[in-house]
Every structure is written in C-alpha cells, then in structure tokens.
Design a protein around this motif. Sequence first.
Motif, short mmCIF file in Angstrom:
data_model
loop_
_atom_site.label_atom_id
_atom_site.label_comp_id
_atom_site.label_asym_id
_atom_site.label_seq_id
_atom_site.Cartn_x
_atom_site.Cartn_y
_atom_site.Cartn_z
N ASP A 33 10.30 7.35 42.17
CA ASP A 33 10.25 7.83 40.79
C ASP A 33 8.98 8.65 40.59
OD1 ASP A 33 8.03 6.03 39.73
OD2 ASP A 33 9.48 4.53 40.39
N LEU A 53 14.12 16.79 41.96
CA LEU A 53 13.94 17.04 40.53
C LEU A 53 14.55 15.95 39.66
CD1 LEU A 53 14.54 20.89 40.10
CD2 LEU A 53 12.38 19.67 40.35
N GLY A 54 15.65 15.35 40.12
CA GLY A 54 16.37 14.38 39.29
C GLY A 54 15.86 12.97 39.47
N ASP A 59 11.22 14.09 34.79
CA ASP A 59 11.85 15.23 35.45
C ASP A 59 10.90 15.75 36.52
OD1 ASP A 59 14.17 17.33 35.16
OD2 ASP A 59 12.32 18.48 35.43
N GLY A 60 11.46 16.24 37.61
CA GLY A 60 10.63 16.73 38.69
C GLY A 60 9.66 17.82 38.27
N GLU A 62 8.11 17.97 35.47
CA GLU A 62 6.96 17.28 34.89
C GLU A 62 6.03 16.75 35.97
OE1 GLU A 62 7.77 14.61 31.43
OE2 GLU A 62 9.85 14.99 31.98
N SER A 79 16.63 19.53 45.70
CA SER A 79 17.42 19.18 44.53
C SER A 79 18.87 19.56 44.66
CB SER A 79 16.83 19.85 43.28
OG SER A 79 17.59 19.50 42.14
N ARG A 81 20.44 20.43 42.05
CA ARG A 81 20.64 21.41 40.98
C ARG A 81 20.65 22.81 41.60
NH1 ARG A 81 16.08 19.30 36.64
NH2 ARG A 81 16.74 17.10 36.57
N ASP A 86 16.92 26.32 37.13
CA ASP A 86 16.20 25.14 37.61
C ASP A 86 15.20 25.53 38.69
OD1 ASP A 86 17.44 23.00 36.10
OD2 ASP A 86 19.26 23.46 37.23
#
Length: 222
Positions: A33, A53-54, A59-60, A62, A79, A81, A86
Amino acid sequence: MIRVLVVDDEPQILRALRINLVARHYEVATAADGGTALRQAAEFTPDLVLLDLGLPDLDGVEVIHGLRGWSAVPIVVLSGRAGNQDKVDALDAGADDYVTKPFHIEELLARIRAVTRRTSVSEAEAARVQVGDHVVDLAAKTVSGDVRLTPTEWRILQIMLRNPGKLISQRQLLTEVWGSTHVRETHYLRQYLAQLRKKLERDPARPVHLITEPGMGYRFTP
C-alpha cells in the motif's frame, strides 16, 4: 547491489517481481500500500521504485508526489490503467517511465536498466551523446558533421538527451521549453521533432533515437 522497492497490492505480482529481481542480483523490498511504500522509501532508501497506481489506501500519483517532496529516486510505474491520461498524470507527477500490465518481464528489466543507467551517468559522461551518425556535445552546444540547431531545437534535444530511455510527457517538454501557458500547443513539438529527425536520424521517416510515444510524449533511445 541496486536496491529496488516494489509497490503493488497484488501478492502474486510482488512475489513474481521479487523472485525475478533477486535472481538478477537486485536487493528487493516490497510494500502492498502507499503508506507502507512511503515509509519503506525512507528506511530502505531504494535506488529505484516500481510502483502500481491502483493501491488500496493512496492513489499511486499521490505516492509519486509524496516521494518527489524529498527524493529524486527513479520511479517506474506499473499499472493496468491503459488510458493515456493516467500515464500523463503519472509522468507529470514525477515518474520516470510507465509500463502497462500485463508486461513481459524482459521488457520491464530493460526499462529498469535504462533508468538506472541514466541516473548513474555523471554530468561529464553525459555531455557527449551519440545520436545516429552524429556526436552531440551538450556542453559546447555542437553537433558533429557541421549540423546546425536552432535555440529551440537545442532546448528540446538537451532535455531528451539528458534523460536517455525516459518517457518525457508532452506537458513537461512544452512547459520547460515554451512555458506553462503553452501546454496545449502539441503541434509545436511535432514540428520541432520532425526538424530534429531530419538533421540527426539516418532515416527521419523511421526514427530509432528520437521516438514518439503517441498521445503521451517522447523518448530518446541511445
């Protein structure tokens, strides 16, 4: 030994990356995390961060902002995404590269080598860069073969050559070269990259060094 912090909330990915990296003589720490990742980055002091990122708590992007508040450690985003926005958001936040899941481990290892190579090169070594048949001297601002570059071409080329292998977002280039009021003027970049390729690439229609990543940015490949 290069230290790598792997941040991902999927246990099987953490395990697979740890096994592959340790087998290639990297020292590895893991985090599932964002909060743990930021603590590990301070305690483990990695040479590279692989970041999903997830994450469940932050959020990654951040996490990237958190790291960039105090560290210049290279960050390669991993990621699922696939959207360009993104990728652009991660790069603008300070990521050095972006690899979309699922990825081939050899591609990821190549990206890791490129990023760690770039950060280990001294300024003196980076001053002279080979681009195709030409040697670009960034300190003297000369190009072999009597190639002449405009001041704007020099600014773009300097940013790319000082970051070999790194995907540089369109926003970053536009901001650094023209200022923050021109971040939507992507046609500027297309025009100037075309000019640079004509002057430096052996085959401007099939560039191998000054590469466009559609919708995201540009990359210098040595």
